[in-house]
Scaffold this motif. Structure first.
Motif, PDB file in Angstrom:
ATOM      1  N   ILE A  33      54.978  35.479  65.909  1.00 27.67           N
ATOM      2  CA  ILE A  33      54.148  35.594  64.705  1.00 27.67           C
ATOM      3  C   ILE A  33      53.856  37.053  64.370  1.00 27.67           C
ATOM      4  CG2 ILE A  33      51.849  35.099  63.752  1.00 27.67           C
ATOM      5  CD1 ILE A  33      51.974  32.445  65.435  1.00 27.67           C
ATOM      6  N   ILE A  34      53.529  37.863  65.377  1.00 29.85           N
ATOM      7  CA  ILE A  34      53.078  39.241  65.111  1.00 29.85           C
ATOM      8  C   ILE A  34      54.204  40.255  64.976  1.00 29.85           C
ATOM      9  CG2 ILE A  34      50.842  38.847  66.218  1.00 29.85           C
ATOM     10  CD1 ILE A  34      51.955  40.531  68.622  1.00 29.85           C
ATOM     11  N   THR A  35      55.346  40.023  65.629  1.00 27.75           N
ATOM     12  CA  THR A  35      56.422  41.019  65.638  1.00 27.75           C
ATOM     13  C   THR A  35      56.907  41.424  64.246  1.00 27.75           C
ATOM     14  OG1 THR A  35      57.080  40.438  67.878  1.00 27.75           O
ATOM     15  CG2 THR A  35      58.732  41.540  66.502  1.00 27.75           C
ATOM     16  N   PRO A  36      57.106  40.486  63.309  1.00 25.97           N
ATOM     17  CA  PRO A  36      57.538  40.924  61.975  1.00 25.97           C
ATOM     18  C   PRO A  36      56.523  41.856  61.300  1.00 25.97           C
ATOM     19  CG  PRO A  36      57.861  38.566  62.208  1.00 25.97           C
ATOM     20  CD  PRO A  36      57.082  39.024  63.410  1.00 25.97           C
ATOM     21  N   TRP A  37      55.246  41.611  61.531  1.00 28.91           N
ATOM     22  CA  TRP A  37      54.217  42.470  60.932  1.00 28.91           C
ATOM     23  C   TRP A  37      54.265  43.872  61.535  1.00 28.91           C
ATOM     24  CZ3 TRP A  37      49.393  44.645  62.429  1.00 28.91           C
ATOM     25  CH2 TRP A  37      48.624  45.108  61.356  1.00 28.91           C
ATOM     26  N   TYR A  38      54.369  43.966  62.862  1.00 27.35           N
ATOM     27  CA  TYR A  38      54.421  45.285  63.501  1.00 27.35           C
ATOM     28  C   TYR A  38      55.708  46.025  63.148  1.00 27.35           C
ATOM     29  CZ  TYR A  38      50.133  44.491  66.023  1.00 27.35           C
ATOM     30  OH  TYR A  38      48.806  44.280  66.321  1.00 27.35           O
ATOM     31  N   VAL A  56      53.951  36.682  56.605  1.00 30.96           N
ATOM     32  CA  VAL A  56      53.278  36.658  57.909  1.00 30.96           C
ATOM     33  C   VAL A  56      51.755  36.709  57.838  1.00 30.96           C
ATOM     34  CG1 VAL A  56      55.292  37.635  59.081  1.00 30.96           C
ATOM     35  CG2 VAL A  56      53.463  39.149  58.320  1.00 30.96           C
ATOM     36  N   LEU A  57      51.181  37.042  56.672  1.00 33.06           N
ATOM     37  CA  LEU A  57      49.725  37.108  56.527  1.00 33.06           C
ATOM     38  C   LEU A  57      49.237  35.976  55.631  1.00 33.06           C
ATOM     39  CD1 LEU A  57      49.277  40.940  55.814  1.00 33.06           C
ATOM     40  CD2 LEU A  57      49.233  39.773  58.041  1.00 33.06           C
ATOM     41  N   THR A  58      48.074  35.425  55.947  1.00 32.96           N
ATOM     42  CA  THR A  58      47.493  34.404  55.083  1.00 32.96           C
ATOM     43  C   THR A  58      47.088  35.051  53.759  1.00 32.96           C
ATOM     44  OG1 THR A  58      45.255  34.757  55.941  1.00 32.96           O
ATOM     45  CG2 THR A  58      46.593  33.043  57.027  1.00 32.96           C
ATOM     46  N   ALA A  59      46.957  34.233  52.714  1.00 34.87           N
ATOM     47  CA  ALA A  59      46.567  34.751  51.391  1.00 34.87           C
ATOM     48  C   ALA A  59      45.193  35.401  51.429  1.00 34.87           C
ATOM     49  CB  ALA A  59      46.597  33.626  50.364  1.00 34.87           C
ATOM     50  N   ASP A  60      44.303  34.903  52.303  1.00 32.95           N
ATOM     51  CA  ASP A  60      42.950  35.465  52.402  1.00 32.95           C
ATOM     52  C   ASP A  60      42.803  36.425  53.592  1.00 32.95           C
ATOM     53  OD1 ASP A  60      43.163  33.533  54.380  1.00 32.95           O
ATOM     54  OD2 ASP A  60      41.168  32.683  54.017  1.00 32.95           O
ATOM     55  N   LYS A  97      52.984  47.583  73.483  1.00 37.67           N
ATOM     56  CA  LYS A  97      52.971  47.844  74.925  1.00 37.67           C
ATOM     57  C   LYS A  97      52.475  46.645  75.723  1.00 37.67           C
ATOM     58  CE  LYS A  97      54.332  52.123  74.929  1.00 37.67           C
ATOM     59  NZ  LYS A  97      55.595  52.479  75.551  1.00 37.67           N
ATOM     60  N   GLU A  98      51.534  45.882  75.145  1.00 44.58           N
ATOM     61  CA  GLU A  98      50.947  44.766  75.877  1.00 44.58           C
ATOM     62  C   GLU A  98      50.413  43.736  74.891  1.00 44.58           C
ATOM     63  OE1 GLU A  98      47.619  44.250  79.436  1.00 44.58           O
ATOM     64  OE2 GLU A  98      47.718  46.128  78.336  1.00 44.58           O
ATOM     65  N   VAL A  99      50.589  42.466  75.222  1.00 46.30           N
ATOM     66  CA  VAL A  99      50.078  41.372  74.396  1.00 46.30           C
ATOM     67  C   VAL A  99      49.287  40.435  75.297  1.00 46.30           C
ATOM     68  CG1 VAL A  99      50.700  39.366  73.003  1.00 46.30           C
ATOM     69  CG2 VAL A  99      51.983  41.489  72.741  1.00 46.30           C
ATOM     70  N   LEU A 100      48.059  40.144  74.902  1.00 52.99           N
ATOM     71  CA  LEU A 100      47.222  39.176  75.605  1.00 52.99           C
ATOM     72  C   LEU A 100      46.840  38.098  74.606  1.00 52.99           C
ATOM     73  CD1 LEU A 100      44.856  41.716  77.403  1.00 52.99           C
ATOM     74  CD2 LEU A 100      46.800  40.518  78.399  1.00 52.99           C
ATOM     75  N   VAL A 101      46.868  36.846  75.034  1.00 49.97           N
ATOM     76  CA  VAL A 101      46.567  35.733  74.139  1.00 49.97           C
ATOM     77  C   VAL A 101      45.352  34.984  74.669  1.00 49.97           C
ATOM     78  CG1 VAL A 101      47.466  33.626  73.103  1.00 49.97           C
ATOM     79  CG2 VAL A 101      49.008  35.532  73.556  1.00 49.97           C
ATOM     80  N   ALA A 102      44.413  34.706  73.765  1.00 46.78           N
ATOM     81  CA  ALA A 102      43.219  33.928  74.098  1.00 46.78           C
ATOM     82  C   ALA A 102      42.982  32.939  72.962  1.00 46.78           C
ATOM     83  CB  ALA A 102      42.013  34.848  74.286  1.00 46.78           C
ATOM     84  N   GLY A 103      43.434  31.703  73.133  1.00 48.52           N
ATOM     85  CA  GLY A 103      43.277  30.693  72.088  1.00 48.52           C
ATOM     86  C   GLY A 103      44.105  31.064  70.872  1.00 48.52           C
ATOM     87  N   ASP A 104      43.411  31.306  69.740  1.00 46.63           N
ATOM     88  CA  ASP A 104      44.093  31.693  68.498  1.00 46.63           C
ATOM     89  C   ASP A 104      44.023  33.196  68.257  1.00 46.63           C
ATOM     90  OD1 ASP A 104      41.403  31.953  67.856  1.00 46.63           O
ATOM     91  OD2 ASP A 104      41.579  30.909  65.940  1.00 46.63           O
ATOM     92  N   ARG A 105      43.626  33.946  69.280  1.00 49.88           N
ATOM     93  CA  ARG A 105      43.531  35.400  69.180  1.00 49.88           C
ATOM     94  C   ARG A 105      44.649  36.064  69.968  1.00 49.88           C
ATOM     95  NH1 ARG A 105      37.974  36.951  67.700  1.00 49.88           N
ATOM     96  NH2 ARG A 105      37.474  35.284  66.258  1.00 49.88           N
ATOM     97  N   VAL A 106      45.186  37.135  69.377  1.00 50.00           N
ATOM     98  CA  VAL A 106      46.236  37.903  70.025  1.00 50.00           C
ATOM     99  C   VAL A 106      45.767  39.356  70.077  1.00 50.00           C
ATOM    100  CG1 VAL A 106      48.658  38.598  69.948  1.00 50.00           C
ATOM    101  CG2 VAL A 106      47.984  36.346  69.080  1.00 50.00           C
ATOM    102  N   ASP A 142      47.296  28.712  61.278  1.00 44.34           N
ATOM    103  CA  ASP A 142      48.460  28.014  60.718  1.00 44.34           C
ATOM    104  C   ASP A 142      49.738  28.853  60.804  1.00 44.34           C
ATOM    105  OD1 ASP A 142      46.836  25.812  60.035  1.00 44.34           O
ATOM    106  OD2 ASP A 142      46.269  26.748  58.145  1.00 44.34           O
ATOM    107  N   GLY A 143      49.931  29.540  61.934  1.00 46.80           N
ATOM    108  CA  GLY A 143      51.154  30.296  62.162  1.00 46.80           C
ATOM    109  C   GLY A 143      51.240  31.635  61.459  1.00 46.80           C
TER     110      GLY A 143
END
Length: 164
Positions: A33-38, A56-60, A97-106, A142-143
């Motif tokens: 999800i995040i790689t295209p944005w970075y 990759v970003l929600t409308a809001d 350099k590092e990715v940590l995931v907590a629920g819906d947070r990256v 929602d992805g």
């Protein structure tokens, strides 16, 4: 003395676990999800900023660097901000350099490098490069990325650009 209903407590915990797991991301999902944005910050591989951000970003979407007025902005402003990096730092590179995931947070610890093409935040152009650390907390909905809290160490970049 309070009574404890194990069946009711178990049902509540099971319902909570089902809800939480439906929103939990794996690191692989988060990175996809995040790689295209970075990649938009890597000028060499950038592509169409507006099209990618809309995918990759929600409308809001909100991007926040603080709490004061003007320190949060939406997707349209984000498109302009990211697009302007190509002009001000034409060789900019963002390295995750590092990715940590907590629920819906990256949570992303990254490194930004580059050589400004002109003055940067009031520091005269010297031809010098910088390397800084960044920390982002992305909320996924929602992805797509729905909100970003971000901190970049621009003070360090300016210090590196000023050194003799």
């Amino acid at each position: 003395m309070a009574t404890y209903n194990l069946a009711a407590a178990g049902a509540i915990m099971l319902a909570f676990a089902s809800t939480a797991s439906a929103q939990d991301l794996t690191e692989v999902q988060a990175r996809s999800i995040i790689t295209p944005w970075y990649s938009l910050f890597n000028v060499a591989s950038r592509g169409d900023v507006k099209s990618t951000e809309e995918q990759v970003l929600t409308a809001d979407y909100d991007s926040c660097s603080g709490y004061l007025p003007g320190e949060c902005w939406g997707r349209d402003v984000s498109i302009k901000v990211v697009g302007n990096f190509a002009n001000s730092i034409p060789d900019m590179k963002f390295d995750i350099k590092e990715v940590l995931v907590a629920g819906d947070r990256v949570i992303v610890r990254g490194e930004v490098t580059g050589t400004p093409a002109g003055d940067l935040f009031g520091v005269p152009h010297s031809g010098k490069s910088f390397r800084i650390m960044t920390i982002d907390i992305q909320t996924i909905k929602d992805g797509k990325i729905a909100k970003t809290y971000h901190m970049e160490n621009w003070l360090s970049a300016l210090s590196q650009l000023r050194t003799k």
